[in-house]
Design an enzyme around this catalytic site. Structure first.
Site, PDB file in Angstrom:
ATOM      1  CE  LYS A   1     -49.751 -49.738  63.667  1.00  0.00           C
ATOM      2  NZ  LYS A   1     -49.920 -49.145  62.328  1.00  0.00           N
TER       3      LYS A   1
ATOM      4  CE1 TYR B   1     -52.173 -49.256  66.314  1.00  0.00           C
ATOM      5  CE2 TYR B   1     -50.355 -49.332  67.875  1.00  0.00           C
ATOM      6  CZ  TYR B   1     -50.984 -48.744  66.797  1.00  0.00           C
ATOM      7  OH  TYR B   1     -50.431 -47.636  66.202  1.00  0.00           O
TER       8      TYR B   1
END
Length: 252
Positions: free
Chosen positions: A158, A154
């Protein structure tokens, strides 16, 4: 005149949470909104909320990891409303785990939805934005882009969205298109509550604990993020591009 009057917005992952709040916020300021998600029931509920305030909306099923699905959804937006002015790359998933436990599928799924999804949607949308010499692309990053335990997939995705955002701003600026990213901190959504339960925590206790260390002494709500996206999607932000704005209740 409403801020987005005459504008058409396409919001991914809009069936709930930040995406749903963003779709509604844009509609409140006059945008016609395409609510895109794999959760078609959620999309319909959001469309119903938008129509209650007298705005127009269209629900479309869209798996952002598939080029054909993305291009079809964008085409549906054009067919219904005739143009596309605002793209919000919000679709996302979590597959948290420590590195030694993380599977290939955990990694690929998160990269596919966040990074490939934003790429496919941005590429499809810019074709129409370039022709009309106007566009706003807003992508959802996260404070996790700075690194976060148990989120190597993640965090990387991002952070990658921040690089994509800056590059889009450089490439597309000459066509009247801006690209920015919003990086939320702790936002109280069903996804964050589900993550807490999966980790064995009581969601409300986790919210209370987080509130004590956030400078404004509360966690964020989807509307907090939607308000910033709403500004970046407007003509008022025409000289803001390639920026990452942290919405985290304090400096990051």
């Amino acid at each position: 005149m409403a801020k987005h009057e005459g504008r058409v917005a396409f919001v991914t992952g809009a069936g709930r949470g930040i995406g749903a709040a963003t779709a509604l916020r844009l509609a409140e300021d006059g945008a016609q909104v395409v609510v895109a998600d794999i959760d078609t029931d959620g999309c319909q509920q959001v469309v119903a909320e938008i129509e209650k305030i007298g705005a127009q909306a269209l629900a479309v099923s869209c798996n952002v990891t598939e080029r054909e699905a993305v291009e079809s959804a964008i085409q549906q937006a054009i067919d219904r409303f005739g143009r596309l002015d605002i793209l919000v790359n919000n679709a996302g998933v979590l597959r948290d785990n420590l590195l030694f436990k993380m599977t290939d599928e955990d990694w690929d799924t998160v990269m596919g939805v966040h990074l490939k999804g934003a790429f496919l949607c941005s590429r499809a949308a810019q074709a129409y934005m370039v022709k009309q010499k106007y566009g706003r692309i807003v992508s959802l990053s996260s404070t996790s882009a700075l690194g976060n335990r148990g989120q190597s997939n993640y965090s990387t995705a991002k952070a990658g969205l921040q690089g994509l955002t800056r590059t889009l701003a450089i490439e597309l600026g000459q066509f009247g298109i801006t690209a920015n990213a919003v990086a939320p901190g702790f936002i109280d959504t069903e996804m964050t509550r589900a993550t807490a339960r999966r980790m064995g925590f009581d969601p409300q206790e986790r919210i209370e604990a987080a509130s004590k260390v956030i400078p404004v002494r509360r966690v964020g709500q989807p509307r907090d993020v939607a308000n910033v996206i709403n500004f970046l999607a407007s003509e008022e932000s025409s000289y803001v591009s390639g920026q990452i704005i942290y919405v985290a209740g304090g400096p990051r």
